[in-house]
Design a protein around this motif. Sequence first.
Motif, PDB file in Angstrom:
ATOM      1  N   LYS A 431     -10.112   9.034  -8.938  1.00 45.55           N
ATOM      2  CA  LYS A 431     -11.267   9.023  -9.998  1.00 45.55           C
ATOM      3  C   LYS A 431     -12.517   9.783  -9.263  1.00 45.55           C
ATOM      4  O   LYS A 431     -13.298  10.453  -9.845  1.00 45.55           O
ATOM      5  CB  LYS A 431     -11.957   7.528 -10.229  1.00 45.55           C
ATOM      6  N   LYS A 432     -12.917   9.555  -7.834  1.00 43.69           N
ATOM      7  CA  LYS A 432     -13.833  10.453  -7.260  1.00 43.69           C
ATOM      8  C   LYS A 432     -13.600  11.729  -7.307  1.00 43.69           C
ATOM      9  O   LYS A 432     -14.533  12.512  -7.434  1.00 43.69           O
ATOM     10  CB  LYS A 432     -13.980  10.064  -5.688  1.00 43.69           C
ATOM     11  N   GLN A 438     -15.734  17.190 -12.084  1.00 41.29           N
ATOM     12  CA  GLN A 438     -16.587  17.414 -13.269  1.00 41.29           C
ATOM     13  C   GLN A 438     -17.994  18.014 -12.825  1.00 41.29           C
ATOM     14  O   GLN A 438     -18.537  18.859 -13.570  1.00 41.29           O
ATOM     15  CB  GLN A 438     -16.465  15.936 -13.927  1.00 41.29           C
ATOM     16  N   LYS A 439     -18.356  17.459 -11.775  1.00 42.21           N
ATOM     17  CA  LYS A 439     -19.762  18.127 -11.051  1.00 42.21           C
ATOM     18  C   LYS A 439     -19.554  19.494 -10.947  1.00 42.21           C
ATOM     19  O   LYS A 439     -20.627  20.375 -11.263  1.00 42.21           O
ATOM     20  CB  LYS A 439     -20.162  17.435  -9.935  1.00 42.21           C
ATOM     21  N   GLN A 440     -18.482  19.954 -10.325  1.00 41.24           N
ATOM     22  CA  GLN A 440     -18.420  21.426  -9.874  1.00 41.24           C
ATOM     23  C   GLN A 440     -18.331  22.326 -11.111  1.00 41.24           C
ATOM     24  O   GLN A 440     -18.950  23.416 -11.264  1.00 41.24           O
ATOM     25  CB  GLN A 440     -17.077  21.614  -9.092  1.00 41.24           C
ATOM     26  N   GLU A 441     -17.600  21.718 -12.182  1.00 40.57           N
ATOM     27  CA  GLU A 441     -17.353  22.457 -13.584  1.00 40.57           C
ATOM     28  C   GLU A 441     -18.787  22.429 -14.308  1.00 40.57           C
ATOM     29  O   GLU A 441     -19.314  23.596 -14.753  1.00 40.57           O
ATOM     30  CB  GLU A 441     -16.473  21.734 -14.471  1.00 40.57           C
ATOM     31  N   ALA A 442     -19.498  21.405 -14.013  1.00 40.56           N
ATOM     32  CA  ALA A 442     -21.234  21.549 -14.615  1.00 40.56           C
ATOM     33  C   ALA A 442     -21.897  22.493 -13.855  1.00 40.56           C
ATOM     34  O   ALA A 442     -22.594  23.198 -14.610  1.00 40.56           O
ATOM     35  CB  ALA A 442     -21.712  20.017 -14.654  1.00 40.56           C
ATOM     36  N   GLN A 568     -22.892  18.434   0.078  1.00 43.28           N
ATOM     37  CA  GLN A 568     -22.740  17.217   0.185  1.00 43.28           C
ATOM     38  C   GLN A 568     -21.520  16.660  -0.571  1.00 43.28           C
ATOM     39  O   GLN A 568     -20.925  15.653  -0.045  1.00 43.28           O
ATOM     40  CB  GLN A 568     -24.085  16.435  -0.497  1.00 43.28           C
ATOM     41  N   ASP A 569     -21.173  17.302  -1.716  1.00 46.28           N
ATOM     42  CA  ASP A 569     -19.964  16.959  -2.306  1.00 46.28           C
ATOM     43  C   ASP A 569     -18.754  17.093  -1.696  1.00 46.28           C
ATOM     44  O   ASP A 569     -17.821  16.446  -1.663  1.00 46.28           O
ATOM     45  CB  ASP A 569     -19.820  17.310  -3.762  1.00 46.28           C
ATOM     46  N   TYR A 574     -13.861  15.212   1.385  1.00 44.51           N
ATOM     47  CA  TYR A 574     -13.108  15.241   2.567  1.00 44.51           C
ATOM     48  C   TYR A 574     -13.123  13.730   3.198  1.00 44.51           C
ATOM     49  O   TYR A 574     -12.065  13.368   3.381  1.00 44.51           O
ATOM     50  CB  TYR A 574     -13.798  16.114   3.687  1.00 44.51           C
ATOM     51  N   ASP A 575     -14.071  12.728   2.908  1.00 46.99           N
ATOM     52  CA  ASP A 575     -14.278  11.533   3.057  1.00 46.99           C
ATOM     53  C   ASP A 575     -13.034  10.916   2.616  1.00 46.99           C
ATOM     54  O   ASP A 575     -12.525   9.585   2.944  1.00 46.99           O
ATOM     55  CB  ASP A 575     -15.610  10.868   3.006  1.00 46.99           C
TER      56      ASP A 575
END
Length: 588
Positions: A431-432, A438-442, A568-569, A574-575
Amino acid sequence: MKKFKRLLLIVFCLVFMPGIVNAASGSISVTGTSSAVVGNRVTITVTLSSSTGIGSWQMALNYDKSYLQLVSSTAESGGTNMAGFAPTLSGVKSKSYTFVFKTLKTGNTRVSVSSYLAYDFNEEALSLTSSSKSIHIMTQAELEESYSKNNNLKNINVTVGEDTYELDPEFDSDTLEYNVTVPTGTTTVHVDATRSDSTASVDGAGDVEVTEGLNTVPIVVTAQNGDEKTYTLIINVEDQNPIEVIIDGVTYTVVKSDTLLTAPATYSKATIDINGFEIPAFVNDATQYTLVGLKDEKGNISLYRYLDGNYSVYNELNSKSYTLVPTQFEEELDYIKTSVEINGINVPAYQYSEDSNLYIINAVNLESGEEGLYLYDPASGAAIVFDESFINEANQTIEYYTYVIFAFAGALFLMLILIFALLHSAKKKQKKINQFIQKQEAKIEATRKLNDVVNEVKKVIQDEQPEKTDVIKVEEVKIEDNDKQEDSTLVEPTESIEEKKSDEKEEAKQEEVVPKSKKELKKEKKEAKKKAKEEKKKAKEAFFQDEVRDAEGKIEDEIKRIENDLDQDDTGVYDIFEDDRKKKKKKK
């Protein structure tokens, strides 16, 4: 009561009547064991005897209580005092008493008789003599050390009837094996073995039954201390026509006489033909097995199964049977409680399971007198000693594997929980990851839109100045890597509009001084319009350049913001694949 009065009368006579001259005589003997081991028991016998009938008597036994302890006595008092009288008027010729002692310590001691008196029925005192018994008490080691170690023979003689046959080699006490040959048809040989020490014992001598061929006779000599020596006598009964058989490389001779053959319990005697000789045999009707005797090179005879000229070793197992008396159980057993019928009587019993045909009974063994558990088979009537250790071991094994199964089930359950937790965690991580994508696509979409704006501006500028060589060039924004810097090239105007206006005013002032012709003025006017038009275009170009600069600044700011967000993302992504400890450490 009469006996007591009679005894008092005898005592009174002994005390108050004068002695009689030429009284009859008697003797008191003390016999028994001469040596004993500490802790063992010895038996002492005291005997009063006389050729004249004894009417009454009185004696006392003396012994050292530091060496001997009285265990039992046949004296009237149960102790060491012996007193009594004859039951008949003729008196008794002898009277014996037996005493049993326990030895207490090593050493030499003596048992004797004192205070002895005896009378006949004529009330005449007997003249008595007394003996004593010496006892040597020793330890077990001392006793064994005193035993003779001699287990030799002096000679061995072999006779058949009145004929004596010589040994080969000649007898020597240190030679242990001898051979002797007797005539054909001999069935009994007398062996005489003379021992060197009278305390030794000999076993194996006497009349010995033999058959044709070799016969081995062991003669065992046992010394007093228990040491054994075996002399071997091989008696060869001559056989004119021996039937030899080779089995596994060993030569055997078929036994032609049943003298030394014993039929097994389920076999009957018979004879069979082997090489034209009638050979004694044993036959079992149920299996049709035929057994014959074979003798090896040392004279040992064994039964072999005979079938169509072939021989094979016969091995029979006889299980032991018991004579039992069923009894009640002293304690409950951890089995199924039931009963079994034995000789028409219901006997309490236990079973392993309801399907079992065997029963556990409690019984007394009449041979040993011991009581215990037995496993009884009603079908055959046989019983064997019940060994509960086997059942206990089986139960322990079952219990062990039960624990193993439970442990495996527990481990499987934990594995299922772990798998469920991992699946749940993977779902959350997925999910993360989807949110990150989605954020990268945006962000990529936003970058694309900014590039579209830049392209539109470039297009407008190109439309306004299609023939200019100094058109403002705007580089497309390209985001290739997080570390790559965007480059933009903008062409700035060479002069500002205000500076050019001030120059024109100065030139006009200079031109007013010198009058100009109409043609010159018209030309100058035309040039001024042309310059104004150019200045207007330059102003327009400057306006668009300012717009481009603003757009570029916005694009650069947006790029920096996206790069920061990407950094940051990426750390968050990686986390996802690191454990909690590394994640916390990285965040700190």
